[in-house]
Enzyme design. Structure first.
Site, mmCIF file in Angstrom:
data_model
loop_
_atom_site.group_PDB
_atom_site.id
_atom_site.type_symbol
_atom_site.label_atom_id
_atom_site.label_comp_id
_atom_site.label_asym_id
_atom_site.label_seq_id
_atom_site.Cartn_x
_atom_site.Cartn_y
_atom_site.Cartn_z
ATOM 1 C CG HIS A 1 11.512 -0.076 -7.026
ATOM 2 N ND1 HIS A 1 11.076 -1.591 -6.979
ATOM 3 C CD2 HIS A 1 11.178 0.209 -8.238
ATOM 4 C CE1 HIS A 1 10.336 -1.675 -7.972
ATOM 5 N NE2 HIS A 1 10.307 -0.769 -8.733
ATOM 6 C CG ASP B 1 9.525 6.031 -12.724
ATOM 7 O OD1 ASP B 1 8.838 5.416 -12.095
ATOM 8 O OD2 ASP B 1 9.046 6.165 -14.018
HETATM 9 C C1 SDX Z 1 7.630 2.691 -10.224
HETATM 10 O O1 SDX Z 1 6.442 -1.669 -8.140
HETATM 11 C C2 SDX Z 1 7.092 -1.539 -9.376
HETATM 12 O O2 SDX Z 1 7.689 -2.432 -9.589
HETATM 13 C C3 SDX Z 1 6.951 -0.041 -9.857
HETATM 14 C C4 SDX Z 1 7.643 0.318 -10.865
HETATM 15 C C5 SDX Z 1 7.116 -0.450 -11.860
HETATM 16 O O3 SDX Z 1 7.900 -0.725 -13.095
HETATM 17 O O4 SDX Z 1 6.083 -0.879 -12.227
HETATM 18 O O5 SDX Z 1 9.104 -0.175 -10.910
HETATM 19 C C6 SDX Z 1 7.627 1.571 -11.403
HETATM 20 O O6 SDX Z 1 6.636 3.030 -9.699
HETATM 21 C C7 SDX Z 1 8.808 3.130 -9.523
HETATM 22 C C8 SDX Z 1 8.643 3.791 -8.430
HETATM 23 C C9 SDX Z 1 8.281 5.116 -8.775
HETATM 24 N N1 SDX Z 1 8.029 6.194 -7.544
HETATM 25 C C10 SDX Z 1 8.978 7.293 -7.198
HETATM 26 O O7 SDX Z 1 10.067 7.477 -7.745
HETATM 27 C C11 SDX Z 1 8.372 8.236 -6.170
HETATM 28 C C12 SDX Z 1 9.577 8.130 -5.109
HETATM 29 N N2 SDX Z 1 9.700 6.780 -4.430
HETATM 30 C C13 SDX Z 1 9.064 6.483 -3.113
HETATM 31 O O8 SDX Z 1 7.668 7.171 -3.101
HETATM 32 C C14 SDX Z 1 9.146 5.229 -2.682
HETATM 33 O O9 SDX Z 1 10.359 4.917 -2.895
HETATM 34 C C15 SDX Z 1 8.295 4.038 -3.244
HETATM 35 C C16 SDX Z 1 7.050 4.541 -3.500
HETATM 36 C C17 SDX Z 1 8.950 3.818 -4.693
HETATM 37 C C18 SDX Z 1 8.458 2.855 -2.519
HETATM 38 O O10 SDX Z 1 8.105 3.168 -1.288
HETATM 39 P P1 SDX Z 1 7.916 1.869 -0.166
HETATM 40 O O11 SDX Z 1 8.711 0.722 -0.636
HETATM 41 O O12 SDX Z 1 6.459 1.879 0.534
HETATM 42 O O13 SDX Z 1 8.982 2.500 0.758
HETATM 43 P P2 SDX Z 1 8.545 3.239 1.997
HETATM 44 O O14 SDX Z 1 7.889 4.513 1.416
HETATM 45 O O15 SDX Z 1 8.207 2.570 3.046
HETATM 46 O O16 SDX Z 1 10.098 4.052 2.410
HETATM 47 C C19 SDX Z 1 10.882 3.447 3.361
HETATM 48 C C20 SDX Z 1 11.854 4.677 3.812
HETATM 49 C C21 SDX Z 1 10.782 5.676 4.512
HETATM 50 O O17 SDX Z 1 11.832 6.282 5.529
HETATM 51 P P3 SDX Z 1 11.561 5.752 7.077
HETATM 52 O O18 SDX Z 1 9.858 5.884 7.415
HETATM 53 O O19 SDX Z 1 12.094 4.626 7.392
HETATM 54 O O20 SDX Z 1 12.385 6.953 7.783
HETATM 55 O O21 SDX Z 1 12.554 5.446 2.778
HETATM 56 C C22 SDX Z 1 11.845 6.661 2.725
HETATM 57 C C23 SDX Z 1 10.471 6.749 3.517
HETATM 58 O O22 SDX Z 1 10.319 8.033 4.023
HETATM 59 N N3 SDX Z 1 11.696 7.193 1.285
HETATM 60 C C24 SDX Z 1 12.262 8.044 0.710
HETATM 61 C C25 SDX Z 1 11.890 7.867 -0.657
HETATM 62 N N4 SDX Z 1 11.499 6.715 -0.801
HETATM 63 C C26 SDX Z 1 11.413 6.094 0.290
HETATM 64 N N5 SDX Z 1 12.585 9.227 0.977
HETATM 65 C C27 SDX Z 1 12.719 10.467 0.387
HETATM 66 N N6 SDX Z 1 12.673 10.290 -1.017
HETATM 67 C C28 SDX Z 1 12.184 8.894 -1.636
HETATM 68 N N7 SDX Z 1 11.940 8.859 -2.932
#
Ligand code: SDX
Length: 426
Positions: free
Chosen positions: A307, A364
């Site tokens: 998140h 989720d």
């Molecule tokens: C919602 O914003 C809100 O408030 C949203 C929400 C709401 O109520 O409105 O809470 C609802 O959208 C919840 C999130 C639902 N999405 C998912 O579950 C999809 C999976 N999650 C990821 O896509 C991600 O965690 C996000 C999109 C939720 C957050 O992305 P960020 O903050 O941009 O973080 P990032 O992509 O920069 O990740 C940081 C690191 C990266 O690795 P490095 O580059 O540092 O090596 O963490 C890794 C990412 O690759 N990473 C994950 C991951 N989430 C982040 N790796 C594997 N699986 C994941 N789920």
């Protein structure tokens, strides 16, 4: 330089910018005159470090896992309030008294019917249409059938127009489901409260009456409450941005629906179930899946994990994990997807890749298992999120419309393309 200002030095010249502090101690540097003073702008892809506004609606503490609507913790709201009361709280800043609740409920009831000519639209969508696409289209079309509500006409109107939209949005969702399975639509009933009415519109049928169970109504109220707002998430930001151009409320909300449909945002609840099914059908090799999610060269992510704000457990995931167990026990369902989800969570929370990146289950991760147990089809999961998030979107739209420093949203950029060059024809 005192603590009320931040000092920036550029080419040996110092500039002071006011510090803004929120009621929960969050601090920001007000850079609204940065370019005028320095000629510089800031750059922050994804707005990770950028506040777009001041807001009184929702407070999140991502480190402590706190979520409050108008100061009330969601843990208290799910135990003591209904979704309709919570929607009123988000919209009007307080829980409704008896008279306000009755007036709000009466408008929700009177507004639950959709213009009969709009029913025809459902028959024109291809059978394979995703309900989120139908929903955003129908919401946008409301402005062709109903009087616009926009930032200029909103004053006395927000009470009635928000209740109308919250009610008819739910009707459109249920009708789109019925149409997608070829069953006759079920009209809303004046004698049913919000959540029970929705379940009845979704699952009642002329040949198989739907039995409304209090436990199912209760868990649906909780699901909708915890999804009702989440400060400046992607879809709420879309609503604020589109609304800042004085677009009417229905078209603005339609944009929010579209933003929410993305798999990285509200579409994640459907993606979690698809992921759990993929693991189940692939022989339940959870470690293999986790390795894929950790592999930088693999686009696979652990859906329902991570998140932008929560760097500890999402408080909503905690509530849903508990509700999951309770509901499955009550209805006597043994869903092996829950078993896979629990195992996935257990392994991930011990894995340094997730620990070092503060990746925990988000809202989720468990919601889909509950929706599935209630009988909601997977392609309607994000529609459920939208029904819940609607009061939050409207509350933020209204706060943006009412704000004294309201401006059309128009960020800057750093241009990295060609410098001036002549037309060259090959
Ligand atoms: C919602 O914003 C809100 O408030 C949203 C929400 C709401 O109520 O409105 O809470 C609802 O959208 C919840 C999130 C639902 N999405 C998912 O579950 C999809 C999976 N999650 C990821 O896509 C991600 O965690 C996000 C999109 C939720 C957050 O992305 P960020 O903050 O941009 O973080 P990032 O992509 O920069 O990740 C940081 C690191 C990266 O690795 P490095 O580059 O540092 O090596 O963490 C890794 C990412 O690759 N990473 C994950 C991951 N989430 C982040 N790796 C594997 N699986 C994941 N789920």
């Amino acid at each position: 330089m005192n603590n009320d200002y931040a000092e920036l030095t550029i080419n040996g010249k110092s500039y002071a910018f006011p510090i803004v502090e929120g009621t929960e101690g969050e601090k920001a540097i007000d850079i609204s005159d940065l370019r005028k003073k320095t000629g510089y702008i800031t750059l922050d892809p994804g707005f990770v470090n950028t506040g777009s506004c001041k807001s009184e609606i929702t407070f999140i503490d991502g480190e402590k896992g706190i979520l409050r609507y108008r100061g009330i913790p969601i843990e208290d709201l799910v135990e003591e309030c209904s979704f309709v009361e919570t929607a009123f709280l988000l919209l009007h800043g307080k829980l409704p008294d008896q008279e306000e609740y009755k007036r709000f409920s009466d408008i929700l009831n009177e507004s639950s019917l959709l213009h009969e000519n709009m029913h025809l639209f459902f028959d024109r969508f291809p059978q394979s249409s995703h309900p989120m696409h139908i929903l955003s289209t129908m919401i946008n079309a409301l402005s062709t059938f109903y009087r616009h509500v926009d930032s200029e006409s909103v004053e006395g109107d927000i009470f009635k127009s928000s209740a109308f939209l919250i009610s008819v949005f739910r009707t459109i969702a249920a009708f789109s489901y019925k149409k997608s399975i070829g069953e006759p639509i079920v009209y809303p009933r004046h004698d049913l409260p919000f959540c029970a009415n929705f379940l009845n519109m979704m699952f009642d049928s002329p040949v198989k009456p739907y039995v409304i169970r209090d436990q199912i109504v209760s868990v649906l109220n909780k699901l909708l409450i915890i999804h009702a707002d989440h400060e400046q998430n992607c879809s709420t930001t879309a609503v604020r941005v589109i609304g800042s151009a004085q677009v009417n409320l229905y078209a603005t909300i339609s944009a929010g629906v579209n933003a929410l449909s993305g798999p990285l945002h509200g579409g994640a609840n459907q993606a979690v179930i698809d992921m759990l099914m993929q693991i189940k059908n692939g022989g339940k090799d959870i470690s293999k899946f986790i390795d894929k999610a950790k592999d930088k060269d693999d686009s696979c992510k652990l859906m329902g994990f991570g998140h932008r704000v929560y760097k500890s457990f999402d408080p909503r995931a905690k509530i849903l994990k508990e509700e999951c167990h309770k509901l499955l026990n009550i209805i006597g369902v043994n869903d092996d997807l829950l078993e896979i989800a629990l195992k996935l969570e257990e392994i991930a929370l011990k894995d340094d890749y997730f620990i070092s990146r503060n990746l925990y289950p988000n809202v989720d991760f468990y919601s889909g298992i509950i929706y599935k147990a209630i009988g909601i089809p997977v392609n309607m999961f994000t529609v459920m999120f939208a029904i819940a998030r609607l009061p939050g979107w409207i509350a933020h739209w209204k706060e943006m419309v009412d704000s004294e420093d309201r401006k059309i949203a128009r960020p800057r950029q750093i241009y990295v393309g060609y410098t001036k060059r002549p037309i060259l024809r090959d």
